[in-house]
Design a protein around this motif. Structure first.
Motif, short mmCIF file in Angstrom:
data_model
loop_
_atom_site.label_atom_id
_atom_site.label_comp_id
_atom_site.label_asym_id
_atom_site.label_seq_id
_atom_site.Cartn_x
_atom_site.Cartn_y
_atom_site.Cartn_z
N GLU A 46 -1.67 -9.32 -11.34
CA GLU A 46 -0.24 -8.64 -11.25
C GLU A 46 0.73 -9.03 -10.22
O GLU A 46 1.72 -9.30 -10.01
N LEU A 47 -0.09 -8.89 -9.10
CA LEU A 47 0.49 -9.32 -7.67
C LEU A 47 0.99 -10.46 -7.60
O LEU A 47 2.23 -11.02 -7.22
N TRP A 48 0.34 -11.50 -8.06
CA TRP A 48 0.79 -12.95 -8.00
C TRP A 48 1.55 -13.47 -9.18
O TRP A 48 2.50 -14.20 -8.95
N TYR A 49 1.36 -13.12 -10.39
CA TYR A 49 2.14 -13.62 -11.46
C TYR A 49 3.49 -12.64 -11.47
O TYR A 49 4.45 -13.20 -12.47
N ILE A 50 3.54 -11.48 -11.03
CA ILE A 50 4.50 -10.45 -11.65
C ILE A 50 5.35 -9.83 -10.37
O ILE A 50 6.65 -10.31 -10.08
N THR A 51 4.67 -9.35 -9.34
CA THR A 51 5.31 -8.64 -8.13
C THR A 51 5.95 -9.62 -7.43
O THR A 51 7.13 -9.77 -7.15
N LEU A 52 5.06 -10.66 -6.89
CA LEU A 52 5.74 -11.84 -5.87
C LEU A 52 6.89 -12.59 -6.50
O LEU A 52 7.95 -12.63 -5.84
N ILE A 104 0.80 -1.08 -0.10
CA ILE A 104 0.06 0.10 0.07
C ILE A 104 0.69 1.22 0.11
O ILE A 104 0.59 2.25 -0.79
N ILE A 105 1.70 1.29 0.66
CA ILE A 105 2.72 2.49 1.06
C ILE A 105 3.45 2.66 -0.30
O ILE A 105 3.98 3.90 -0.66
N ASN A 106 3.78 1.54 -1.09
CA ASN A 106 4.38 1.61 -2.14
C ASN A 106 3.95 2.48 -3.48
O ASN A 106 4.40 3.25 -4.28
N GLU A 107 2.91 2.48 -3.10
CA GLU A 107 1.78 3.28 -4.15
C GLU A 107 1.68 4.65 -4.17
O GLU A 107 1.33 5.39 -4.94
N LEU A 108 2.28 5.20 -2.86
CA LEU A 108 2.18 6.58 -2.47
C LEU A 108 3.27 7.47 -3.18
O LEU A 108 4.09 6.93 -3.61
N LEU A 162 9.85 -4.03 -3.73
CA LEU A 162 8.76 -3.48 -4.39
C LEU A 162 9.39 -2.37 -5.31
O LEU A 162 8.83 -1.90 -6.64
N GLN A 163 10.32 -1.81 -4.74
CA GLN A 163 10.87 -0.73 -5.55
C GLN A 163 11.79 -1.15 -6.89
O GLN A 163 11.85 -0.49 -7.73
N THR A 164 12.30 -2.56 -6.61
CA THR A 164 13.20 -3.15 -7.68
C THR A 164 12.49 -3.62 -8.73
O THR A 164 12.84 -4.15 -9.75
N VAL A 165 11.00 -3.87 -8.65
CA VAL A 165 10.40 -4.67 -9.48
C VAL A 165 10.11 -3.72 -10.83
O VAL A 165 9.86 -2.52 -11.03
N ASP A 166 10.50 -4.14 -12.01
CA ASP A 166 10.85 -3.67 -13.58
C ASP A 166 9.30 -3.09 -13.74
O ASP A 166 8.43 -4.31 -14.13
N GLY A 167 9.02 -1.95 -13.97
CA GLY A 167 7.64 -1.52 -14.53
C GLY A 167 7.33 -2.09 -15.89
O GLY A 167 5.81 -2.29 -16.22
N THR A 168 8.34 -2.52 -16.83
CA THR A 168 7.99 -2.93 -18.18
C THR A 168 7.08 -4.32 -17.95
O THR A 168 6.66 -4.87 -18.81
N PRO A 204 13.73 -13.05 -3.36
CA PRO A 204 14.84 -12.90 -2.31
C PRO A 204 14.11 -12.01 -1.19
O PRO A 204 14.65 -12.40 -0.11
N GLN A 205 13.62 -11.00 -1.54
CA GLN A 205 12.97 -10.19 -0.37
C GLN A 205 11.87 -11.07 0.53
O GLN A 205 12.04 -10.80 1.89
N LEU A 206 11.18 -11.94 -0.39
CA LEU A 206 10.20 -12.55 0.61
C LEU A 206 10.71 -13.56 1.46
O LEU A 206 10.46 -13.57 2.29
N MET A 207 12.02 -14.31 0.88
CA MET A 207 12.52 -15.26 1.70
C MET A 207 13.30 -14.62 2.95
O MET A 207 13.31 -15.16 4.15
N PHE A 208 14.05 -13.32 2.55
CA PHE A 208 14.73 -12.69 3.84
C PHE A 208 13.58 -12.31 4.70
O PHE A 208 13.66 -12.44 6.02
#
Length: 280
Positions: free
Chosen positions: A189-195, A79-83, A167-173, A200-204
């Protein structure tokens, strides 16, 4: 990488191995360790009733706070990443601040104070829900729910920052390519691209949350005391502290630490297997 690997081996790997070896000994820090085989583990599971209470409390705490904290960290980060950048920086600080506050437990001790001046008792008395103050942190049935609540409030820590960074490192393209390939909404988008893009961040974050959930001690000691009433807030780590730093039964304390280590490793392996399925 040699300097890091040397320090990691000396200060992490070696202590773990020494602890495992000591778990098979009687060691009181005054005499040379004496090998006793499996006696510490037999005593732990068959004779130490307090350890069984601590094990139950720790597993209950981890099952509740671990997944909820993990999901909350990601949801708030998403949510905060969208601000806008400035607002995002402010909100990140607001959510992260409780986890780095020095005397944060003082606030909760005021809220759940057992006299009429405690914030919770004051509100309940004012609106007529109770007639006498409740001893929140001295009543066995209330202790664990309060500790779980406080830990959830403190949970937006390092894992939360890792999710923000991921979330900041996800390629917008990728989102544009996904739209062309048939992705129709934000959930896809969340399930197939973002996650998948931030595995690596999810694992950390998972490692951090598992460690925090199973290694709970400070919040228990600060709010419920050491020991707590009828060991209602006893955890594996507080039990370890009791035998390691109070009684100096280092062999027995090492066996407790070894059990906790195995539980954490097993939990991490399960989580890794689950995270590999993200995006499938």
């Amino acid at each position: 990488m040699a300097p890091y690997m040397i320090l990691f081996a000396v200060f992490t790997v070696l202590p773990v191995l020494v602890s495992i070896v000591l778990s098979f000994t009687y060691f009181n820090m005054l005499e040379f360790p004496k090998f006793i085989g499996w006696q510490n583990y037999t005593r732990l599971f068959l004779e130490d009733d307090v350890f069984l209470i601590a094990l139950k409390n720790t597993l209950l705490f981890a099952v509740i706070t671990g997944p909820i904290s993990y999901i909350a960290c990601f949801v708030f980060a998403w949510i905060i990443n969208e601000l806008s950048p400035k607002l995002r920086a402010v909100m990140t600080l607001v959510f992260y601040a409780p986890s780095i506050s020095g005397n944060v437990y003082f606030i909760w001790l005021m809220i759940f104070s057992g006299d009429r001046y405690g914030i919770m008792n004051g509100l309940l008395l004012k609106f007529g829900f109770i007639l006498e103050p409740i001893q929140w942190l001295k009543t066995e049935g209330y202790i664990m729910p309060i500790i779980i609540l406080v830990q959830l409030w403190l949970s937006l820590g390092t894992g939360f920052l890792a999710f923000i960074a991921g979330l900041q490192t996800v390629d917008g393209t990728l989102y544009e390519a996904g739209a062309v390939d048939g992705i129709k909404n934000r959930w896809q988008e969340l399930w197939y691209i973002t996650l998948p893009s931030m595995r690596p961040q999810l694992m950390f974050g998972a490692v951090i949350q598992i460690t925090t959930a199973f290694a709970v001690a400070d919040v228990s000691i600060a709010l419920a005391g050491f020991p707590s009433v009828n060991y209602a807030a006893e955890t594996i780590v507080t039990h370890l502290i009791d035998f390691g730093t109070t009684r100096f039964e280092m062999g027995y304390a090492s066996s407790i630490a070894t059990i906790l280590f195995l539980i954490m490793v097993g939990s991490n392996l399960v989580v890794q297997k689950l995270l590999r399925k993200v995006g499938e």
